[in-house]
Design an enzyme around this catalytic site. Structure first.
Site, PDB file in Angstrom:
ATOM      1  N   GLU A  58      60.728  31.340   3.047  1.00 52.53           N
ATOM      2  CA  GLU A  58      61.373  31.268   1.813  1.00 52.53           C
ATOM      3  C   GLU A  58      62.254  29.890   1.737  1.00 52.53           C
ATOM      4  OE1 GLU A  58      61.665  33.161   4.656  1.00 52.53           O
ATOM      5  OE2 GLU A  58      62.951  34.695   4.593  1.00 52.53           O
ATOM      6  N   CYS A  86      66.305  35.803   6.941  1.00 56.46           N
ATOM      7  CA  CYS A  86      67.233  35.536   8.067  1.00 56.46           C
ATOM      8  C   CYS A  86      68.689  35.003   7.448  1.00 56.46           C
ATOM      9  CB  CYS A  86      66.757  34.634   9.020  1.00 56.46           C
ATOM     10  SG  CYS A  86      66.523  33.097   8.550  1.00 56.46           S
ATOM     11  N   CYS A  89      68.071  31.486   5.747  1.00 51.47           N
ATOM     12  CA  CYS A  89      67.591  31.684   4.399  1.00 51.47           C
ATOM     13  C   CYS A  89      68.339  32.345   3.368  1.00 51.47           C
ATOM     14  CB  CYS A  89      66.032  32.544   4.534  1.00 51.47           C
ATOM     15  SG  CYS A  89      64.709  31.456   5.360  1.00 51.47           S
TER      16      CYS A  89
HETATM   17 ZN   LIG Z   1      64.429  32.540   7.542  1.00 49.83          ZN
END
Ligand SMILES: [Zn+2]
EC number: 3.5.4.33
Length: 149
Positions: A58, A86, A89
């Site tokens: 990402e 996550c 990101c």
């Molecule tokens: Zn990530």
């Protein structure tokens, strides 16, 4: 048959990116960013190759999309990513003010949903697109890795 430009179509592109990560021995996560049914950025996880924990799919797609658009905000853009983003990101996506996030598989441990990472109020998030394909690829990767060790 004419291929419709739907979520499945673009998630397949993200899965192709994840396959590329797999081939390189990286945890197979891939992403594309789309505007007006056009892919403007691609990325796949490269944390091992770049020895950089920030080299998630990402992050690279966000940078590439901003370069393409010549602006830092990803208004009217949709991110397709094979795994739920996550915290890092999700944070980057917050700053990008991206319109929509579509993910494949859930990441119950490190994903932004369970960790309650705040998304931008302008961002909508949707999951479960080609979830099985995305998680099968991850499973295949970890099984192969275990067998090599
Ligand atoms: Zn990530």
């Amino acid at each position: 048959m004419i291929q419709p430009f739907d979520d499945t179509y673009f998630m397949k592109k993200a899965l192709q990116e994840a396959e590329m990560a797999f081939e390189k021995g990286e945890i197979p996560v891939g992403a594309v960013i789309v505007i007006d049914n056009k892919v403007i950025a691609r990325g796949h996880n490269l944390t091992e190759m770049l020895t950089d924990v920030t080299a998630h799919a990402e992050m690279q797609a966000v940078t590439a999309a901003s370069n393409f658009l010549g602006g830092k905000y990803l208004k009217d853009c949709t991110l397709y990513v094979t795994l739920e983003p996550c915290q890092m990101c999700a944070g980057a996506l917050y700053w990008s003010q991206i319109s929509k996030i579509v993910y494949g598989a859930r990441d119950l441990e490190r994903g932004c949903i369970n960790l309650n990472t705040k998304l931008h109020p302008k961002t909508t998030i949707q999951g479960g697109v080609l979830e099985t394909e995305a998680s099968e690829l991850l499973k295949r990767f970890f099984i192969q890795k275990r067998n090599l060790n």
